[in-house]
Design an enzyme around this catalytic site. Structure first.
Site, short mmCIF file in Angstrom:
data_model
loop_
_atom_site.label_atom_id
_atom_site.label_comp_id
_atom_site.label_asym_id
_atom_site.label_seq_id
_atom_site.Cartn_x
_atom_site.Cartn_y
_atom_site.Cartn_z
N HIS A 189 40.75 36.66 -25.42
CA HIS A 189 41.67 37.77 -25.71
C HIS A 189 41.70 37.94 -27.22
O HIS A 189 42.12 37.02 -27.94
CB HIS A 189 43.10 37.43 -25.24
N GLU A 205 43.79 42.85 -29.51
CA GLU A 205 44.70 43.67 -28.70
C GLU A 205 45.81 44.14 -29.63
O GLU A 205 45.91 45.30 -29.98
CB GLU A 205 45.26 42.85 -27.53
N HIS A 225 44.66 39.75 -14.46
CA HIS A 225 45.40 38.49 -14.36
C HIS A 225 45.98 38.31 -12.97
O HIS A 225 46.70 39.19 -12.48
CB HIS A 225 46.53 38.46 -15.40
N GLY A 280 47.41 34.64 -24.59
CA GLY A 280 48.69 34.34 -25.22
C GLY A 280 48.81 35.08 -26.53
O GLY A 280 47.88 35.77 -26.95
N HIS A 304 38.64 42.05 -16.25
CA HIS A 304 39.86 41.58 -16.94
C HIS A 304 41.08 41.92 -16.09
O HIS A 304 41.59 43.04 -16.13
CB HIS A 304 39.94 42.24 -18.33
N ASP A 357 43.99 44.71 -16.28
CA ASP A 357 44.85 43.73 -16.94
C ASP A 357 45.92 43.18 -15.99
O ASP A 357 45.77 42.07 -15.49
CB ASP A 357 45.49 44.32 -18.21
#
Length: 373
Positions: free
Chosen positions: A212, A215, A25, A185, A23, A304
């Site tokens: 996702h 969270e 980005h 998102g 994970h 992340d």
């Protein structure tokens, strides 16, 4: 003399240990110096500063500020300089090189192709450029003595209406470097069930996806991702802790959803530092990862957004070693979990575990024991 388990591994051992990242980005991991150079090259004049070190600090502080607006603004700057083929190739290559230098042997890096179309690239051109960058980065890393394999995950944005189109794009490039699909998102008000057609399409195509979930938003988002959408993995999933009760006498009771997630070995892509920044956890020691590891959930450790969180896989493990006393055995457990959960063919996962990960930890362990004696 410390026993083998008492002392946490050194930062150097942690860095050299083989690690697996699921994970991360792409637009959250650029080198500050690269942002400055690309901004100059494309005439983007909105950076808060053009001093790379100060810029790195700005990104971390803006992400840490507790303001969602400032947090999102950080991504506006990175995306702005990732609109050309050359920029995407460079950023992807540097991502692979930086991870490899940090001891990562396998990584799945996610990005949203729809966010890179401002200068006229097509969705296909974006995917081709990023894949080319990852291949270049793998080669550069190998020349520097680091072996890494990188797969791309294509992300669709929850609030947009392009998820089926992005899912089809991912499936089209599944044999050319795209390992799977993701939805990201804001969770609140954007349930994953809105994108059921994309998930059903991927299931029909026998393809992999992560969502996702859990969270910021609680159990309903995890339940939907797992039971309605059929997610292979959960991005974050921290809030599964809300379905676990620790009683006064120390016994633990799992609710039905938590039990299901554990029984089915659904991988949790946990990102401790990121969770502290978004308020999903208060400190490393209080992060649910400690209890979930004790309960043998399929927990994995991830970065992340390396730029915004000022982190790396090694730093995440350093924090966890400090908070929970984890040693090399724990690191290996998390790493094997991640490799088992990778969107790679089974034989390739097995080969990585048996030929790269286990021997790597065995070598570090004997070095460690030798140093203690």
């Amino acid at each position: 003399m410390h026993s083998h388990h008492a002392a946490s591994p050194s930062a150097e051992h942690i860095r050299r240990a083989p690690k697996v990242l699921l994970h991360d980005h792409l637009d959250g991991g650029l080198r500050p110096a690269t942002i400055v150079e690309l901004a100059a090259a494309v005439g983007y004049g909105n950076l808060p500063t053009t001093d790379p070190e100060a810029l790195g600090d700005w990104f971390r502080e803006a992400a840490d500020s507790g303001s969602l607006e400032r947090y999102l603004e950080t991504f506006a700057h990175t995306c702005a300089v990732m609109q050309t083929r050359e920029a995407l190739v460079r950023v992807a290559a540097e991502c692979a090189e930086d991870l490899a230098a940090d001891g990562v042997v396998y990584a799945e890096i996610r990005y949203a192709p729809e966010q890179h179309l401002e200068a006229g690239l097509t969705l296909d051109e974006v995917v081709v450029a990023v894949n080319e960058g990852f291949r270049l980065g793998e080669r550069n890393a190998a020349e520097a003595g680091h072996r890494i394999k990188v797969g791309a995950l294509l992300t669709a944005m929850r609030h947009a209406a392009r998820s089926l189109e992005i899912a089809e794009l991912a499936n089209r490039y599944r044999d050319q470097g795209v390992a799977g699909f993701d939805i990201a998102g804001a969770e609140a008000g954007h349930p994953p069930t809105r994108h059921l057609d994309a998930f059903e399409y991927l299931q029909r195509e026998n393809f992999h996806f992560t969502i996702h979930a859990g969270e910021a938003f609680g159990l309903p988002s995890i339940w939907e991702a797992v039971q309605w959408c059929g997610a292979d993995r959960l991005g974050h999933g921290v809030r599964i802790i809300d379905d676990i009760t620790v009683k006064d006498d120390g016994t633990v009771e799992l609710g039905r959803l938590a039990a299901y997630v554990r029984d089915k070995r659904i991988p949790l892509e946990m990102c401790p530092t990121s969770n502290l920044q978004t308020g999903a956890a208060d400190s490393y020691g209080d992060h649910p990862i400690g209890l979930l590891r004790k309960l043998y959930f399929r927990v994995t450790v991830n970065t992340d957004n390396r730029l915004m969180s000022g982190t790396s896989m090694s730093r995440e493990f350093e924090h966890l070693a400090e908070a929970f006393g984890y040693g090399l055995d724990d690191m290996q457990w998390f790493t094997v979990n991640a490799m088992k959960s990778a969107f790679l063919p089974f034989d390739e996962r097995l080969a990585m575990i048996n030929e790269v990960i286990k021997p790597g930890y065995a070598a570090l362990r004997s070095e460690w024991l030798f140093a203690q004696s």
